[in-house]
Design a protein around this motif. Sequence first.
Motif, PDB file in Angstrom:
ATOM      1  N   GLU A  69       0.897  -1.129  -0.055  1.00  0.00           N
ATOM      2  CA  GLU A  69       0.215  -0.039  -0.009  1.00  0.00           C
ATOM      3  C   GLU A  69       0.747   1.136  -0.066  1.00  0.00           C
ATOM      4  OE1 GLU A  69      -3.812   1.692   2.507  1.00  0.00           O
ATOM      5  OE2 GLU A  69      -2.148   0.924   3.729  1.00  0.00           O
ATOM      6  N   PHE A  70       1.760   1.487   0.837  1.00  0.00           N
ATOM      7  CA  PHE A  70       2.885   2.365   0.943  1.00  0.00           C
ATOM      8  C   PHE A  70       3.567   2.585  -0.124  1.00  0.00           C
ATOM      9  CE2 PHE A  70       6.960   4.473   1.777  1.00  0.00           C
ATOM     10  CZ  PHE A  70       6.534   5.739   2.138  1.00  0.00           C
ATOM     11  N   GLN A  71       4.001   1.612  -1.052  1.00  0.00           N
ATOM     12  CA  GLN A  71       4.601   1.492  -2.093  1.00  0.00           C
ATOM     13  C   GLN A  71       3.825   2.009  -3.288  1.00  0.00           C
ATOM     14  OE1 GLN A  71       7.980   0.765  -2.460  1.00  0.00           O
ATOM     15  NE2 GLN A  71       7.877   2.004  -4.525  1.00  0.00           N
ATOM     16  N   LEU A  72       2.487   1.854  -3.364  1.00  0.00           N
ATOM     17  CA  LEU A  72       1.667   2.448  -4.484  1.00  0.00           C
ATOM     18  C   LEU A  72       1.510   3.857  -4.192  1.00  0.00           C
ATOM     19  CD1 LEU A  72      -0.976  -0.670  -4.569  1.00  0.00           C
ATOM     20  CD2 LEU A  72       1.018   0.108  -6.316  1.00  0.00           C
ATOM     21  N   LEU A  73       1.437   4.173  -3.034  1.00  0.00           N
ATOM     22  CA  LEU A  73       1.326   5.784  -2.765  1.00  0.00           C
ATOM     23  C   LEU A  73       2.390   6.553  -3.100  1.00  0.00           C
ATOM     24  CD1 LEU A  73      -0.607   5.264   0.813  1.00  0.00           C
ATOM     25  CD2 LEU A  73      -1.659   6.363  -1.391  1.00  0.00           C
ATOM     26  N   TYR A  74       3.670   5.896  -2.544  1.00  0.00           N
ATOM     27  CA  TYR A  74       4.940   6.528  -2.831  1.00  0.00           C
ATOM     28  C   TYR A  74       4.999   6.744  -4.316  1.00  0.00           C
ATOM     29  CZ  TYR A  74       9.903   7.286  -3.814  1.00  0.00           C
ATOM     30  OH  TYR A  74      10.977   7.530  -4.064  1.00  0.00           O
ATOM     31  N   ASP A  75       4.726   5.733  -5.270  1.00  0.00           N
ATOM     32  CA  ASP A  75       4.713   5.754  -6.579  1.00  0.00           C
ATOM     33  C   ASP A  75       4.010   6.870  -7.185  1.00  0.00           C
ATOM     34  OD1 ASP A  75       6.670   3.668  -6.527  1.00  0.00           O
ATOM     35  OD2 ASP A  75       5.215   2.126  -7.159  1.00  0.00           O
ATOM     36  N   LYS A  76       2.921   7.124  -6.718  1.00  0.00           N
ATOM     37  CA  LYS A  76       1.843   8.011  -7.190  1.00  0.00           C
ATOM     38  C   LYS A  76       2.747   9.420  -7.057  1.00  0.00           C
ATOM     39  CE  LYS A  76      -2.154   5.297  -7.372  1.00  0.00           C
ATOM     40  NZ  LYS A  76      -3.385   5.183  -6.685  1.00  0.00           N
ATOM     41  N   GLU A  77       2.958   9.612  -5.708  1.00  0.00           N
ATOM     42  CA  GLU A  77       3.251  10.942  -5.231  1.00  0.00           C
ATOM     43  C   GLU A  77       4.721  11.322  -5.824  1.00  0.00           C
ATOM     44  OE1 GLU A  77       1.620  13.059  -3.290  1.00  0.00           O
ATOM     45  OE2 GLU A  77       0.262  11.515  -3.461  1.00  0.00           O
ATOM     46  N   ARG A  78       5.770  10.125  -5.960  1.00  0.00           N
ATOM     47  CA  ARG A  78       6.872  10.465  -6.752  1.00  0.00           C
ATOM     48  C   ARG A  78       6.787  10.968  -8.048  1.00  0.00           C
ATOM     49  NH1 ARG A  78      11.278  11.873  -8.079  1.00  0.00           N
ATOM     50  NH2 ARG A  78      13.119  10.897  -8.130  1.00  0.00           N
ATOM     51  N   LYS A  79       5.919  10.403  -8.874  1.00  0.00           N
ATOM     52  CA  LYS A  79       5.308  11.007  -9.988  1.00  0.00           C
ATOM     53  C   LYS A  79       4.990  12.275 -10.081  1.00  0.00           C
ATOM     54  CE  LYS A  79       2.681   9.683 -14.290  1.00  0.00           C
ATOM     55  NZ  LYS A  79       1.583   8.807 -14.858  1.00  0.00           N
ATOM     56  N   ILE A  80       4.187  12.590  -9.171  1.00  0.00           N
ATOM     57  CA  ILE A  80       3.583  14.193  -8.971  1.00  0.00           C
ATOM     58  C   ILE A  80       4.686  15.148  -8.816  1.00  0.00           C
ATOM     59  CG2 ILE A  80       2.216  15.750  -7.677  1.00  0.00           C
ATOM     60  CD1 ILE A  80       0.363  13.348  -7.198  1.00  0.00           C
ATOM     61  N   VAL A  81       5.585  14.761  -7.676  1.00  0.00           N
ATOM     62  CA  VAL A  81       6.778  15.625  -7.386  1.00  0.00           C
ATOM     63  C   VAL A  81       7.620  15.758  -8.623  1.00  0.00           C
ATOM     64  CG1 VAL A  81       8.851  15.703  -5.900  1.00  0.00           C
ATOM     65  CG2 VAL A  81       6.765  14.985  -4.963  1.00  0.00           C
ATOM     66  N   GLN A  82       8.091  14.434  -9.365  1.00  0.00           N
ATOM     67  CA  GLN A  82       8.919  14.602 -10.423  1.00  0.00           C
ATOM     68  C   GLN A  82       8.394  15.454 -11.638  1.00  0.00           C
ATOM     69  OE1 GLN A  82      11.789  13.119 -10.745  1.00  0.00           O
ATOM     70  NE2 GLN A  82      12.302  13.806 -13.060  1.00  0.00           N
TER      71      GLN A  82
END
Length: 259
Positions: free
Chosen positions: A124-137
């Motif tokens: 769950e955390f990895q999926l959330l991280y991937d989404k937020e990392r994409k936004i930040v990138q």
Amino acid sequence: MRPLSVKRCVMASIISAGAMLYAVAVSAQLLPQTPIVYTPTTTTESLLSRYSQMHSKPNAYWQLTDEEWAKYQALKEKSPWSVWESHATPLSMLAYYAPSIEEKRRYARIEAELDVWRQFSVTEFQLLYDKERKIVQERYVEYMEKRMPTLGTLRPYDKLRLFVEAGECNTHCRSLVSRVLKTQAKVDVFVVGANDDQVIFKWAESAGIPVERVKTKEVTLNHDNGLFKIISTNGVMTVPKLPALFKQTAGGGNQVVAI
């Protein structure tokens, strides 16, 4: 005492291995032969909620009583498992010394539920991280694209436009040209105020433009023909002083390069 022969050593190893297999077989016979069927006593949602709770005592995270936790602490300090398997979990440590198969099964059940909760939490955390990392990138890329580039951020695949004044290329001019050429980017030089080609060639010679790079068209020498005025007065861009350097963007625009 005479050393054992090779034959005796081999026979001893075979006997030892046979004894171990016999012990495993006996242990297997002591376990129930009927299949263990897990009948869920709660929903997966309740399971995940239960293990996500915060507790004041460490044993509560492992679903253990105070007495069980005290037993685990004693085993961790005194039992051989503290040496054999120093990272054994409280549940597995207690299961090793549990007197009944039902008690062992209870510890195994809790361990399995904890593993499921851990896997769910990490995923769950990895999926959330991937989404937020994409936004930040994406925000970072947008910021870098809008940011005024410098000579240090230029890359060999960039295309540059360098505008200079006609005449002798002075010390400051030669220093700038040298730094621009070191970027290995393609550079189109526009000489502002040049009346003929000889003026451009004279400037290039005084600037130390390598003839080889001109021949390979890594550097081109051009008349300005009013291009500097058009670029520098386009939009809200502040009109730079000569010499001026621009980076061509993917959309056909021009960014002022800080020099």
